[in-house]
Design a protein around this motif. Sequence first.
Motif, mmCIF file in Angstrom:
data_model
loop_
_atom_site.group_PDB
_atom_site.id
_atom_site.type_symbol
_atom_site.label_atom_id
_atom_site.label_comp_id
_atom_site.label_asym_id
_atom_site.label_seq_id
_atom_site.Cartn_x
_atom_site.Cartn_y
_atom_site.Cartn_z
ATOM 1 N N THR A 79 30.970 66.602 104.872
ATOM 2 C CA THR A 79 30.545 66.630 106.274
ATOM 3 C C THR A 79 31.000 67.938 106.895
ATOM 4 O OG1 THR A 79 30.634 64.228 106.468
ATOM 5 C CG2 THR A 79 30.730 65.490 108.506
ATOM 6 N N ALA B 86 29.240 68.122 113.564
ATOM 7 C CA ALA B 86 28.422 67.173 114.328
ATOM 8 C C ALA B 86 27.327 67.941 115.066
ATOM 9 C CB ALA B 86 29.286 66.404 115.322
ATOM 10 N N ASP C 286 23.627 61.204 121.684
ATOM 11 C CA ASP C 286 24.774 61.007 120.806
ATOM 12 C C ASP C 286 24.891 62.204 119.859
ATOM 13 O OD1 ASP C 286 26.937 59.838 119.561
ATOM 14 O OD2 ASP C 286 25.973 57.893 119.286
ATOM 15 N N GLU C 287 25.426 61.962 118.690
ATOM 16 C CA GLU C 287 25.563 62.989 117.685
ATOM 17 C C GLU C 287 25.197 62.432 116.317
ATOM 18 O OE1 GLU C 287 29.640 64.124 117.887
ATOM 19 O OE2 GLU C 287 29.299 65.683 119.403
ATOM 20 N N VAL C 288 24.760 63.314 115.431
ATOM 21 C CA VAL C 288 24.650 62.999 114.016
ATOM 22 C C VAL C 288 25.485 64.020 113.268
ATOM 23 C CG1 VAL C 288 22.370 61.960 114.243
ATOM 24 C CG2 VAL C 288 22.542 64.404 113.756
ATOM 25 N N ARG C 289 25.738 63.746 112.017
ATOM 26 C CA ARG C 289 26.550 64.683 111.246
ATOM 27 C C ARG C 289 25.669 65.460 110.267
ATOM 28 N NH1 ARG C 289 29.874 60.284 107.493
ATOM 29 N NH2 ARG C 289 28.051 59.511 106.360
ATOM 30 N N TYR D 69 21.157 64.893 107.254
ATOM 31 C CA TYR D 69 21.586 64.538 108.606
ATOM 32 C C TYR D 69 21.594 63.017 108.695
ATOM 33 C CZ TYR D 69 20.854 69.433 109.699
ATOM 34 O OH TYR D 69 20.938 70.800 109.708
ATOM 35 N N ASN D 70 22.737 62.465 109.106
ATOM 36 C CA ASN D 70 22.862 61.012 109.141
ATOM 37 C C ASN D 70 24.014 60.609 110.052
ATOM 38 O OD1 ASN D 70 25.260 61.413 107.564
ATOM 39 N ND2 ASN D 70 24.002 61.448 105.706
ATOM 40 N N VAL D 71 24.334 59.337 110.027
ATOM 41 C CA VAL D 71 25.459 58.812 110.800
ATOM 42 C C VAL D 71 26.388 58.095 109.831
ATOM 43 C CG1 VAL D 71 24.125 58.576 112.928
ATOM 44 C CG2 VAL D 71 24.228 56.663 111.326
ATOM 45 N N PRO D 72 27.658 57.929 110.175
ATOM 46 C CA PRO D 72 28.577 57.228 109.282
ATOM 47 C C PRO D 72 28.078 55.828 108.938
ATOM 48 C CG PRO D 72 29.791 58.347 111.021
ATOM 49 C CD PRO D 72 28.344 58.475 111.365
ATOM 50 N N SER E 133 25.460 55.113 107.114
ATOM 51 C CA SER E 133 24.020 55.013 106.887
ATOM 52 C C SER E 133 23.473 56.356 106.440
ATOM 53 C CB SER E 133 23.298 54.565 108.157
ATOM 54 O OG SER E 133 21.894 54.563 107.965
ATOM 55 N N ILE F 143 19.068 57.918 110.229
ATOM 56 C CA ILE F 143 19.484 58.093 111.621
ATOM 57 C C ILE F 143 18.784 57.031 112.470
ATOM 58 C CG2 ILE F 143 19.517 59.639 113.614
ATOM 59 C CD1 ILE F 143 19.267 61.983 111.658
#
Length: 340
Positions: free
Chosen positions: A106, A109, A115-118, A133-136, A138, A141
């Motif tokens: 990672t 952000a 919000d944010e994605v990583r 690009y995703n979220v914790p 998963s 997004i």
Amino acid sequence: MRRCARLSPSLIVLLILLLITPAVRAAIPSPPWGGHPWQGQPEDEEARYVNEAYGFSFTYPTTWTLREAPNFVQLRQGGLTLTIGYRNPDEVIDLLGVLPEGSRLTVLAVPFLADEVRRQVIVAEGRVKAVLYNVPGSAEIPAGGDEENPPLLYLGVRLDDVSVDVAAIDIPGEVQVEVDVIVASFAVSRTLEDILYQGWERYFNPTYGFSLRYPAESWVLREDDNSIRLRYEAFTLSIGFRRPDETIDLLGVLPAGVRDNRGLVPFLWDEEQTVTRQVILDQGHVRVVVYVLDGETELPAVVPRGRGEFETVLVLAIRLDDTRIGDPGLEIPAAVMAEV
């Protein structure tokens, strides 16, 4: 002879990652969120992609070539390929495909909607083989939801380089920054209503100022001065409407029978404001459905006027009839009532 302590395999891997990570991070500058990396180019070198069917959009520099396929948008610049997959919550589609092997790190952000994605990079032999690009928790997004409502859309976003052989791939940091800003430009225009009523048509009455959605593939609409009628097979949904100062019989004569309340229904797209679905039974079978509020069959449409005051701007009356006559064993199916 001095003996050296043996390192466990897990510790060796950790040390390798610690050695790789600074090099990778140094090659990937953080994006200037105050402006686009392509800021200063003419406006015609920046385009906005809009997907009306799924209700999202994003901005991209026209140095990238865009092409579409069902559930996917692809941006290409030479061999660099940004693939954006999208699906509804009830669709089962693999949005990311097979990912290259390597360590997943990672990096930072990235702003996304509210919000944010990583941004994650897949690194092998010190080179960036792919960017995700995703979220914790998963690989996708979730978009358009919040703490109280589920996502309205799911996205799968990956950046690859297909111009060289796998061993030589090393996606440049400046390209990653450019894609960061594309991701940060995403907007979602759809609502939960759009998902629930996808494919339905909207009826709008400009004179009385109200609208509704209905499945035009199965229900046929007819309009009169103070009512509309939707017909599906043997079932007729009648919706009467008037202003508060008009005197019009909106509902007509209701048949005799036992009345039974069958649950609450949101009214005027407000979960806090509900009306009661009431059925009229003939020998135990549902022959008519009406919607009532506080025992009344006329439903006031109320809007706030400030200082805690409200005003009734419209009065509605809604009934569903089964036009099949002569067979007491028939009734309005539960599926039809649920659709209404």
